[in-house]
Design a protein around this motif. Structure first.
Motif, PDB file in Angstrom:
ATOM      1  N   ILE A  87       0.840  -1.190   0.000  1.00 21.12           N
ATOM      2  CA  ILE A  87       0.000   0.000   0.000  1.00 21.12           C
ATOM      3  C   ILE A  87       0.878   1.244   0.000  1.00 21.12           C
ATOM      4  CG2 ILE A  87      -0.125   0.162   2.519  1.00 21.12           C
ATOM      5  CD1 ILE A  87      -3.045   0.942   2.266  1.00 21.12           C
ATOM      6  N   HIS A  88       0.365   2.314  -0.597  1.00 19.29           N
ATOM      7  CA  HIS A  88       1.064   3.603  -0.569  1.00 19.29           C
ATOM      8  C   HIS A  88       0.191   4.591   0.191  1.00 19.29           C
ATOM      9  CE1 HIS A  88       3.584   6.952  -1.796  1.00 19.29           C
ATOM     10  NE2 HIS A  88       2.484   7.600  -2.136  1.00 19.29           N
ATOM     11  N   LEU A  89       0.667   5.062   1.324  1.00 19.22           N
ATOM     12  CA  LEU A  89      -0.093   5.980   2.159  1.00 19.22           C
ATOM     13  C   LEU A  89       0.359   7.407   1.888  1.00 19.22           C
ATOM     14  CD1 LEU A  89      -0.164   4.016   5.539  1.00 19.22           C
ATOM     15  CD2 LEU A  89      -1.839   4.021   3.698  1.00 19.22           C
ATOM     16  N   ASP A  90      -0.347   8.061   0.984  1.00 21.62           N
ATOM     17  CA  ASP A  90       0.044   9.407   0.582  1.00 21.62           C
ATOM     18  C   ASP A  90      -0.071  10.405   1.730  1.00 21.62           C
ATOM     19  OD1 ASP A  90       0.921  11.155  -1.551  1.00 21.62           O
ATOM     20  OD2 ASP A  90      -1.058  12.079  -1.435  1.00 21.62           O
ATOM     21  N   PHE A  91      -0.953  10.108   2.702  1.00 18.35           N
ATOM     22  CA  PHE A  91      -1.144  11.073   3.792  1.00 18.35           C
ATOM     23  C   PHE A  91       0.070  11.151   4.723  1.00 18.35           C
ATOM     24  CE2 PHE A  91      -3.194   7.227   5.627  1.00 18.35           C
ATOM     25  CZ  PHE A  91      -2.470   7.103   6.797  1.00 18.35           C
ATOM     26  N   LEU A  92       1.060  10.269   4.508  1.00 14.17           N
ATOM     27  CA  LEU A  92       2.295  10.357   5.289  1.00 14.17           C
ATOM     28  C   LEU A  92       3.214  11.472   4.801  1.00 14.17           C
ATOM     29  CD1 LEU A  92       3.350   6.624   5.733  1.00 14.17           C
ATOM     30  CD2 LEU A  92       2.541   8.182   7.513  1.00 14.17           C
ATOM     31  N   ALA A  93       3.006  11.911   3.558  1.00 13.34           N
ATOM     32  CA  ALA A  93       3.954  12.826   2.909  1.00 13.34           C
ATOM     33  C   ALA A  93       4.212  14.085   3.734  1.00 13.34           C
ATOM     34  CB  ALA A  93       3.453  13.196   1.517  1.00 13.34           C
ATOM     35  N   GLN A  94       3.140  14.712   4.261  1.00 13.03           N
ATOM     36  CA  GLN A  94       3.317  15.958   5.002  1.00 13.03           C
ATOM     37  C   GLN A  94       4.070  15.748   6.308  1.00 13.03           C
ATOM     38  OE1 GLN A  94      -0.287  18.386   5.251  1.00 13.03           O
ATOM     39  NE2 GLN A  94      -1.044  17.321   3.445  1.00 13.03           N
ATOM     40  N   PHE A  95       3.836  14.614   6.963  1.00  6.72           N
ATOM     41  CA  PHE A  95       4.581  14.332   8.183  1.00  6.72           C
ATOM     42  C   PHE A  95       6.055  14.108   7.872  1.00  6.72           C
ATOM     43  CE2 PHE A  95       0.776  13.475  10.803  1.00  6.72           C
ATOM     44  CZ  PHE A  95       1.197  14.139  11.948  1.00  6.72           C
ATOM     45  N   LEU A  96       6.332  13.451   6.750  1.00  2.26           N
ATOM     46  CA  LEU A  96       7.713  13.162   6.405  1.00  2.26           C
ATOM     47  C   LEU A  96       8.471  14.399   5.945  1.00  2.26           C
ATOM     48  CD1 LEU A  96       7.262   9.704   4.648  1.00  2.26           C
ATOM     49  CD2 LEU A  96       7.856  10.195   7.020  1.00  2.26           C
ATOM     50  N   GLU A  97       7.736  15.503   5.696  1.00  3.73           N
ATOM     51  CA  GLU A  97       8.397  16.772   5.399  1.00  3.73           C
ATOM     52  C   GLU A  97       9.010  17.381   6.650  1.00  3.73           C
ATOM     53  OE1 GLU A  97       5.996  19.605   3.357  1.00  3.73           O
ATOM     54  OE2 GLU A  97       5.322  18.176   1.841  1.00  3.73           O
ATOM     55  N   LEU A  98       8.523  16.975   7.822  1.00  2.17           N
ATOM     56  CA  LEU A  98       9.074  17.483   9.071  1.00  2.17           C
ATOM     57  C   LEU A  98      10.499  16.976   9.258  1.00  2.17           C
ATOM     58  CD1 LEU A  98       5.998  16.829  11.402  1.00  2.17           C
ATOM     59  CD2 LEU A  98       6.677  19.014  10.395  1.00  2.17           C
ATOM     60  N   GLU A  99      11.280  17.742   9.968  1.00  2.00           N
ATOM     61  CA  GLU A  99      12.673  17.355  10.177  1.00  2.00           C
ATOM     62  C   GLU A  99      12.775  16.082  11.027  1.00  2.00           C
ATOM     63  OE1 GLU A  99      16.908  19.302  11.696  1.00  2.00           O
ATOM     64  OE2 GLU A  99      15.063  20.464  11.791  1.00  2.00           O
ATOM     65  N   ASN A 100      11.929  16.005  12.073  1.00  2.00           N
ATOM     66  CA  ASN A 100      11.941  14.848  12.966  1.00  2.00           C
ATOM     67  C   ASN A 100      10.500  14.396  13.231  1.00  2.00           C
ATOM     68  OD1 ASN A 100      14.903  14.932  13.589  1.00  2.00           O
ATOM     69  ND2 ASN A 100      14.317  16.915  14.437  1.00  2.00           N
ATOM     70  N   PRO A 101       9.912  13.635  12.311  1.00  2.00           N
ATOM     71  CA  PRO A 101       8.483  13.287  12.419  1.00  2.00           C
ATOM     72  C   PRO A 101       8.101  12.532  13.695  1.00  2.00           C
ATOM     73  CG  PRO A 101       9.313  12.792  10.225  1.00  2.00           C
ATOM     74  CD  PRO A 101      10.497  13.118  11.067  1.00  2.00           C
ATOM     75  N   ILE A 102       8.887  11.521  14.074  1.00  2.00           N
ATOM     76  CA  ILE A 102       8.523  10.725  15.246  1.00  2.00           C
ATOM     77  C   ILE A 102       8.659  11.552  16.516  1.00  2.00           C
ATOM     78  CG2 ILE A 102       9.146   8.708  16.636  1.00  2.00           C
ATOM     79  CD1 ILE A 102       9.809   7.224  14.102  1.00  2.00           C
ATOM     80  N   ASP A 103       9.704  12.342  16.600  1.00  2.00           N
ATOM     81  CA  ASP A 103       9.875  13.201  17.766  1.00  2.00           C
ATOM     82  C   ASP A 103       8.763  14.243  17.829  1.00  2.00           C
ATOM     83  OD1 ASP A 103      11.613  14.284  20.029  1.00  2.00           O
ATOM     84  OD2 ASP A 103      11.358  16.049  18.754  1.00  2.00           O
ATOM     85  N   PHE A 104       8.340  14.748  16.662  1.00  2.00           N
ATOM     86  CA  PHE A 104       7.253  15.722  16.620  1.00  2.00           C
ATOM     87  C   PHE A 104       5.982  15.123  17.227  1.00  2.00           C
ATOM     88  CE2 PHE A 104       3.551  17.714  14.762  1.00  2.00           C
ATOM     89  CZ  PHE A 104       3.858  19.066  14.767  1.00  2.00           C
ATOM     90  N   LEU A 105       5.649  13.892  16.817  1.00  2.00           N
ATOM     91  CA  LEU A 105       4.453  13.238  17.350  1.00  2.00           C
ATOM     92  C   LEU A 105       4.589  12.983  18.853  1.00  2.00           C
ATOM     93  CD1 LEU A 105       3.702  10.671  14.505  1.00  2.00           C
ATOM     94  CD2 LEU A 105       2.331  12.662  15.130  1.00  2.00           C
ATOM     95  N   THR A 106       5.788  12.603  19.272  1.00  2.00           N
ATOM     96  CA  THR A 106       6.024  12.366  20.690  1.00  2.00           C
ATOM     97  C   THR A 106       5.813  13.644  21.492  1.00  2.00           C
ATOM     98  OG1 THR A 106       7.651  10.641  20.182  1.00  2.00           O
ATOM     99  CG2 THR A 106       7.716  11.586  22.393  1.00  2.00           C
ATOM    100  N   SER A 107       6.333  14.753  20.979  1.00  2.00           N
ATOM    101  CA  SER A 107       6.240  16.035  21.676  1.00  2.00           C
ATOM    102  C   SER A 107       4.804  16.531  21.749  1.00  2.00           C
ATOM    103  CB  SER A 107       7.117  17.076  20.976  1.00  2.00           C
ATOM    104  OG  SER A 107       8.465  16.653  20.942  1.00  2.00           O
ATOM    105  N   ILE A 108       4.089  16.439  20.615  1.00  2.00           N
ATOM    106  CA  ILE A 108       2.693  16.879  20.585  1.00  2.00           C
ATOM    107  C   ILE A 108       1.842  16.036  21.529  1.00  2.00           C
ATOM    108  CG2 ILE A 108       0.613  16.912  19.165  1.00  2.00           C
ATOM    109  CD1 ILE A 108       2.184  19.310  18.595  1.00  2.00           C
ATOM    110  N   GLN A 109       2.050  14.723  21.494  1.00  2.00           N
ATOM    111  CA  GLN A 109       1.273  13.839  22.359  1.00  2.00           C
ATOM    112  C   GLN A 109       1.564  14.113  23.830  1.00  2.00           C
ATOM    113  OE1 GLN A 109      -1.233  12.243  22.080  1.00  2.00           O
ATOM    114  NE2 GLN A 109      -1.344  10.457  23.418  1.00  2.00           N
ATOM    115  N   TYR A 110       2.822  14.401  24.150  1.00  2.00           N
ATOM    116  CA  TYR A 110       3.174  14.748  25.533  1.00  2.00           C
ATOM    117  C   TYR A 110       2.404  15.994  25.967  1.00  2.00           C
ATOM    118  CZ  TYR A 110       5.744  16.556  29.528  1.00  2.00           C
ATOM    119  OH  TYR A 110       6.053  17.048  30.764  1.00  2.00           O
ATOM    120  N   ALA A 111       2.378  16.999  25.094  1.00  2.00           N
ATOM    121  CA  ALA A 111       1.701  18.248  25.423  1.00  2.00           C
ATOM    122  C   ALA A 111       0.193  18.032  25.575  1.00  2.00           C
ATOM    123  CB  ALA A 111       1.983  19.298  24.349  1.00  2.00           C
TER     124      ALA A 111
END
Length: 322
Positions: free
Chosen positions: A128-152
């Motif tokens: 499968i190709h998940l196009d909705f990942l593209a914008q997250f992968l534009e971030l410098e650190n996608p996994i850390d971004f999600l971790t930080s947002i979820q923490y907040a």
């Protein structure tokens, strides 16, 4: 209590390569294995095992244990439904009524989470190709971004970030901002939260957020209004949430034969189906989002009212011809 603890420990030890088999089992229970049988008969543990062999389950040697794992995982996650077996077979059931689940299962958070896991597994297998990942992968650190947002979000901690607006093409500093929800709509990812600058709920495009950090400014709980996601979205046809901009209501004519196609794609607005064509009433902060959507239907959808919106749409169409 000890037995329950052991069960949880066993579930947490399930290997990644076993997940596919568990998800297959959940799907078989959902449809009673309709892919392999046409009579919709009861589905038992034995029939599930037979179906798993046909599917080529990765854990074929111990499918009986996998069936139990699948049941335990879903029952542990879901608050409203459970997988239960009786003389009528194995089914998803409503926890409150004990009736076979016919409505609400797809809205269940546990069910939706498992669907996302399945999509992720197919991505890993390159099916499968998940196009909705593209914008997250534009971030410098996608996994850390999600971790930080979820923490907040979990700790109700305000954040600070730099934002590059697509509308005015300029940078701005957002501080403080209290995030409450991340969501995906119209091919865009947003974070929603309390914007202290505007004293209201607001949203920002995730791919335009830079230099995220925890804010040193605390937002008092007494200053934040209660948040309801449906209420937040009800006046927004598309992605626009524009502070200090009035909401525009537009009536759109939709041929009855296209009702299912339109309503399936767009959940916003209200429908009047007492006449032909149907009248679809939507509200928006940005009329161009509605104009662009109507344009893509090649004249099948038409603006009924107000007249100023009809004229504005006609003027926009003329620009394509000039």
């Amino acid at each position: 209590m000890i037995k329950e603890k052991n069960k949880v420990e066993q579930l947490e030890q399930i290997k990644f390569d076993q997940i596919e088999g568990i998800l297959q089992i959940l799907g078989l229970i959902e449809t009673k294995g309709i892919l392999f049988q046409r009579d919709n008969s009861n589905i038992t543990q034995k029939t599930i095992e037979d179906f798993l062999e046909k599917l080529g389950s990765p854990d074929g040697k111990d499918n009986r244990r996998q069936i139990k794992n699948a049941q335990n995982i879903f029952n542990r996650l879901s608050k409203d439904f459970l997988i239960d077996g009786d003389r009528s077979g194995t089914n998803y059931k409503n926890r409150k009524t004990s009736e076979i689940a016919k409505k609400g299962l797809k809205e269940d958070k546990a069910y939706q989470t498992l669907v996302v896991i399945y999509l992720s597994l197919l991505l890993y297998q390159d099916s499968i190709h998940l196009d909705f990942l593209a914008q997250f992968l534009e971030l410098e650190n996608p996994i850390d971004f999600l971790t930080s947002i979820q923490y907040a979000i979990k700790n109700k901690h305000s954040i600070s970030f730099e934002y590059r607006s697509d509308r005015n093409n300029r940078n701005s500093k957002i501080d403080p901002f209290l995030p409450v929800k991340i969501y995906f709509k119209d091919n865009h990812w947003f974070v929603v939260g309390w914007d202290e600058q505007y004293k209201s709920w607001n949203q920002y495009l995730i791919h335009s957020i830079k230099n995220l950090s925890l804010s040193t400014i605390k937002i008092g709980k007494d200053k934040v209004k209660s948040f309801d996601f449906k209420t937040f979205r009800k006046n927004s046809f598309g992605t626009a949430i524009l502070n200090n901009v009035p909401v525009t209501q537009i009536d759109i004519e939709v041929p009855s034969s296209f009702y299912n196609a339109v309503s399936k794609r767009r959940k916003e607005g209200k429908w009047n189906k007492t006449s032909e064509p149907y009248i679809w009433t939507v509200e928006t902060y940005d009329k161009n989002e509605i104009f662009d959507y109507i344009f893509r239907w090649n004249g099948l959808l038409k603006i009924k009212s107000p007249n100023e919106m009809k004229q504005a749409f006609q003027e926009k169409l003329k620009k394509f011809l000039d």
